[in-house]
Design a protein around this motif. Structure first.
Motif, PDB file in Angstrom:
ATOM      1  N   THR A 386       0.836  -1.201   0.000  1.00  0.00           N
ATOM      2  CA  THR A 386       0.000   0.000   0.000  1.00  0.00           C
ATOM      3  C   THR A 386       0.868   1.248   0.000  1.00  0.00           C
ATOM      4  OG1 THR A 386      -1.720  -1.181   1.238  1.00  0.00           O
ATOM      5  CG2 THR A 386      -1.819   1.229   1.250  1.00  0.00           C
ATOM      6  N   GLU A 387       0.524   2.189  -0.851  1.00  0.00           N
ATOM      7  CA  GLU A 387       1.226   3.483  -0.868  1.00  0.00           C
ATOM      8  C   GLU A 387       0.416   4.502  -0.090  1.00  0.00           C
ATOM      9  OE1 GLU A 387       3.100   6.761  -3.970  1.00  0.00           O
ATOM     10  OE2 GLU A 387       1.320   5.621  -4.550  1.00  0.00           O
ATOM     11  N   VAL A 388       1.095   5.251   0.772  1.00  0.00           N
ATOM     12  CA  VAL A 388       0.453   6.360   1.487  1.00  0.00           C
ATOM     13  C   VAL A 388       0.513   7.578   0.577  1.00  0.00           C
ATOM     14  CG1 VAL A 388       0.497   7.790   3.554  1.00  0.00           C
ATOM     15  CG2 VAL A 388       1.211   5.398   3.695  1.00  0.00           C
ATOM     16  N   THR A 389      -0.646   8.117   0.270  1.00  0.00           N
ATOM     17  CA  THR A 389      -0.708   9.195  -0.725  1.00  0.00           C
ATOM     18  C   THR A 389      -0.993  10.569  -0.135  1.00  0.00           C
ATOM     19  OG1 THR A 389      -3.039   8.661  -1.126  1.00  0.00           O
ATOM     20  CG2 THR A 389      -1.415   7.633  -2.572  1.00  0.00           C
ATOM     21  N   GLY A 390      -1.178  10.674   1.185  1.00  0.00           N
ATOM     22  CA  GLY A 390      -1.387  11.979   1.799  1.00  0.00           C
ATOM     23  C   GLY A 390      -2.561  11.996   2.753  1.00  0.00           C
ATOM     24  N   MET A 391      -3.268  13.132   2.774  1.00  0.00           N
ATOM     25  CA  MET A 391      -4.413  13.301   3.668  1.00  0.00           C
ATOM     26  C   MET A 391      -5.649  13.680   2.876  1.00  0.00           C
ATOM     27  SD  MET A 391      -3.466  12.962   6.987  1.00  0.00           S
ATOM     28  CE  MET A 391      -4.651  13.967   7.894  1.00  0.00           C
ATOM     29  N   GLU A 392      -6.781  13.159   3.288  1.00  0.00           N
ATOM     30  CA  GLU A 392      -8.077  13.588   2.782  1.00  0.00           C
ATOM     31  C   GLU A 392      -8.884  14.050   3.972  1.00  0.00           C
ATOM     32  OE1 GLU A 392     -10.106  10.695   0.514  1.00  0.00           O
ATOM     33  OE2 GLU A 392      -8.651  10.671  -1.135  1.00  0.00           O
ATOM     34  N   GLY A 393      -8.931  15.341   4.184  1.00  0.00           N
ATOM     35  CA  GLY A 393      -9.548  15.873   5.384  1.00  0.00           C
ATOM     36  C   GLY A 393      -8.715  15.482   6.592  1.00  0.00           C
ATOM     37  N   ASP A 394      -9.322  14.741   7.524  1.00  0.00           N
ATOM     38  CA  ASP A 394      -8.605  14.286   8.713  1.00  0.00           C
ATOM     39  C   ASP A 394      -8.184  12.821   8.618  1.00  0.00           C
ATOM     40  OD1 ASP A 394      -8.826  16.726   9.944  1.00  0.00           O
ATOM     41  OD2 ASP A 394     -10.701  16.229  10.985  1.00  0.00           O
ATOM     42  N   VAL A 395      -8.286  12.236   7.438  1.00  0.00           N
ATOM     43  CA  VAL A 395      -8.007  10.806   7.264  1.00  0.00           C
ATOM     44  C   VAL A 395      -6.783  10.614   6.376  1.00  0.00           C
ATOM     45  CG1 VAL A 395      -8.924   8.603   6.425  1.00  0.00           C
ATOM     46  CG2 VAL A 395     -10.449  10.258   7.526  1.00  0.00           C
ATOM     47  N   ILE A 396      -5.916   9.667   6.756  1.00  0.00           N
ATOM     48  CA  ILE A 396      -4.765   9.316   5.925  1.00  0.00           C
ATOM     49  C   ILE A 396      -5.266   8.553   4.707  1.00  0.00           C
ATOM     50  CG2 ILE A 396      -2.611   8.000   5.820  1.00  0.00           C
ATOM     51  CD1 ILE A 396      -2.384   8.382   8.859  1.00  0.00           C
ATOM     52  N   SER A 397      -4.894   9.021   3.527  1.00  0.00           N
ATOM     53  CA  SER A 397      -5.324   8.345   2.301  1.00  0.00           C
ATOM     54  C   SER A 397      -4.219   7.410   1.821  1.00  0.00           C
ATOM     55  CB  SER A 397      -5.664   9.363   1.206  1.00  0.00           C
ATOM     56  OG  SER A 397      -4.529  10.143   0.887  1.00  0.00           O
ATOM     57  N   ALA A 398      -4.634   6.274   1.283  1.00  0.00           N
ATOM     58  CA  ALA A 398      -3.684   5.275   0.809  1.00  0.00           C
ATOM     59  C   ALA A 398      -4.323   4.482  -0.312  1.00  0.00           C
ATOM     60  CB  ALA A 398      -3.287   4.342   1.954  1.00  0.00           C
ATOM     61  N   SER A 399      -3.487   3.923  -1.168  1.00  0.00           N
ATOM     62  CA  SER A 399      -4.003   3.107  -2.269  1.00  0.00           C
ATOM     63  C   SER A 399      -3.145   1.859  -2.413  1.00  0.00           C
ATOM     64  CB  SER A 399      -4.007   3.898  -3.584  1.00  0.00           C
ATOM     65  OG  SER A 399      -2.694   4.308  -3.922  1.00  0.00           O
ATOM     66  N   ASP A 400      -3.805   0.740  -2.693  1.00  0.00           N
ATOM     67  CA  ASP A 400      -3.099  -0.523  -2.866  1.00  0.00           C
ATOM     68  C   ASP A 400      -2.437  -0.572  -4.237  1.00  0.00           C
ATOM     69  OD1 ASP A 400      -3.869  -1.397  -0.396  1.00  0.00           O
ATOM     70  OD2 ASP A 400      -5.562  -2.598  -1.110  1.00  0.00           O
ATOM     71  N   ILE A 401      -1.148  -0.925  -4.235  1.00  0.00           N
ATOM     72  CA  ILE A 401      -0.422  -1.124  -5.488  1.00  0.00           C
ATOM     73  C   ILE A 401      -0.490  -2.598  -5.883  1.00  0.00           C
ATOM     74  CG2 ILE A 401       1.798  -0.824  -6.661  1.00  0.00           C
ATOM     75  CD1 ILE A 401       2.520   1.133  -4.365  1.00  0.00           C
ATOM     76  N   TYR A 402      -0.323  -3.449  -4.880  1.00  0.00           N
ATOM     77  CA  TYR A 402      -0.484  -4.892  -5.051  1.00  0.00           C
ATOM     78  C   TYR A 402      -1.434  -5.381  -3.974  1.00  0.00           C
ATOM     79  CZ  TYR A 402       3.212  -5.915  -8.481  1.00  0.00           C
ATOM     80  OH  TYR A 402       3.952  -6.009  -9.639  1.00  0.00           O
TER      81      TYR A 402
END
Length: 460
Positions: A386-402
């Motif tokens: 999972t890559e950490v991509t930053g913040m969305e409001g008060d939540v840490i945003s992340a997206s799965d690469i694999y």
């Protein structure tokens, strides 16, 4: 025929004159005779068994000589082979680690579990098995525990009834004694291979795929901060060792652990280990103290064996202040849980920090989370990257690469479609950072290419 089998053979027993001989037909005869030899040995040698001025070889030779003398004076008829077998067993008990020696020498055993005087359990190829071996007495077990922890300058007693230690080969040891262990001392040993696993080994085990190994190699070489997550026994330390092997040999590495486990092969490595308080409650050096001190040691990479407390804040600050390429592990059930645990650990410092500020620190510090899981058959597998991509409001945003998908790629012998980790088709945001380091990965590594995600909130 082995000594234990011969002693139980009725024909052998019938051929012996009875009067003063040991009743070797009894199920416990061998253990009783062995115990009597040990007791006589302790009576003869006493404190010499714990004389630190004697080398292991000298102590073994002295014990072997005394055992031979004791068996010579015994009325129990033993062949030369039987005497050698019994002598070796007694030497292991007295100067070695007793009945667990055989399991430490077995390359297929990865974990040894001693529950007081119950039969010893081992993990072999990912499956827990009950063995026939066990300690003879609580005193016998306590002597082995004291020998292990004493060799690394630690102690275990009623005032300090639990301890983490290590064996000379790096195997991790945890011991806990009464009053905390209600049924008697418990000893757990996590073994590490004499020759550490390499990336090719993990690929052959199914922990990684070739494509995933190539991606993680690039991530580490490019200096991204990586957090390895997973539950107990999922292989986090093994993977951490492999990830560390990707670090260029020219960089200075500082490792920080509770008990030294990592086996790095690079030339420029400084290994730091925490220290518990002494009997007066003084002299403790925590992992957090070592993380702080490491910042003054000019590290290119900081590797924390495991974050489990307030040191999480110092680690995050180090990652955010120029110490890129740091790696650590954390116990949790998913990458999202890893963020929550880090947040909780930072709050353990006692500092009155807003939750959003902590999450921003996490989002800015961590680049990639690699999550491991233990499968029902005992194998370990990376199930998410999972890559950490930053913040969305008060939540840490992340997206799965694999991620592990359920789309069948074939059928196993039992008719069940295997679970395989595959690229999600999302192109990671850190691709540009790899290119800046001269690392270009083939497009096929990420499956279908989607639009590059935009990083929101915290930036690096």
């Amino acid at each position: 025929m082995r000594l234990s089998d011969r002693l139980k053979d009725p024909q052998v027993a019938a051929d012996r004159p009875a009067p003063r001989r040991l009743d070797v037909t009894a199920p416990t005869a061998l253990a009783d005779f062995k115990a009597s030899v040990q007791q006589a040995l302790y009576a003869r040698l006493g404190t010499e068994l714990f004389d630190s001025s004697l080398s292991p070889a000298q102590l073994t030779a002295q014990v072997s000589q005394e055992i031979t003398s004791l068996m010579d004076s015994s009325t129990v008829p033993l062949s030369i082979a039987e005497r050698q077998e019994l002598a070796a067993a007694v030497v292991n008990d007295v100067v070695g680690l007793g009945p667990i020696e055989q399991f430490l020498a077995d390359p297929d055993v990865s974990e040894v579990m001693v529950n007081a005087l119950d039969p010893i359990y081992v993990e072999r190829r990912g499956v827990i098995e009950r063995t026939e071996a066990q300690f003879m007495s609580v005193d016998h077990l306590r002597r082995v525990v004291d020998r292990i922890v004493g060799d690394v300058g630690r102690r275990i007693d009623e005032s300090s009834p639990l301890v983490d230690a290590r064996l000379p080969d790096g195997s991790r040891v945890n011991a806990i004694v009464p009053p905390l262990a209600v049924d008697g001392p418990a000893l757990t040993i996590r073994k590490f291979a004499a020759d550490p696993f390499q990336v090719d080994d993990l690929v052959s085990f199914g922990t990684l795929t070739n494509e995933l190994a190539e991606l993680l190699d690039a991530v580490v070489r490019a200096g991204l901060n990586v957090l390895v997550s997973g539950g107990t026994g999922t292989g986090k330390t093994t993977l951490l060792n492999v990830l560390s092997s990707f670090i260029p040999d020219s960089e200075r590495i500082v490792t920080i652990e509770d008990a030294v486990e990592l086996q790095l092969r690079q030339r420029h490595v400084v290994r730091l280990e925490s220290r518990p308080p002494n009997i007066e409650g003084r002299g403790e050096v925590t992992v957090r103290d070592l993380v702080r001190n490491s910042l003054r040691m000019r590290p290119d990479r900081i590797i924390v064996g495991e974050v489990r407390g307030a040191e999480a804040l110092d680690m995050l600050q180090a990652m955010n202040t120029g110490h890129d390429g740091s790696i650590s592990t954390i116990h949790c059930n998913s990458p999202r849980d890893a963020f929550s645990r880090l947040e909780t650990m930072v709050l353990m410092t006692g500092l009155d920090l807003p939750n959003r500020a902590i999450r921003e620190q996490i989002a800015a510090a961590i680049d990639v989370v690699v999550h491991l899981q233990r499968m029902p058959d005992g194998t370990r597998q990376v199930v998410q990257v999972t890559e950490v991509t930053g913040m969305e409001g008060d939540v840490i945003s992340a997206s799965d690469i694999y991620a592990v998908g359920h789309r069948p790629t074939g059928v196993e012998a039992d008719g069940v479609a295997p679970r395989r980790i595959r690229p999600t088709g999302v192109r990671p945001m850190f691709t540009q950072r790899l290119l800046d380091q001269g690392i270009e990965l083939p497009a096929e590594l990420f499956g279908g290419m989607s639009e590059l995600p935009k990083r929101r909130g915290a930036s690096r």
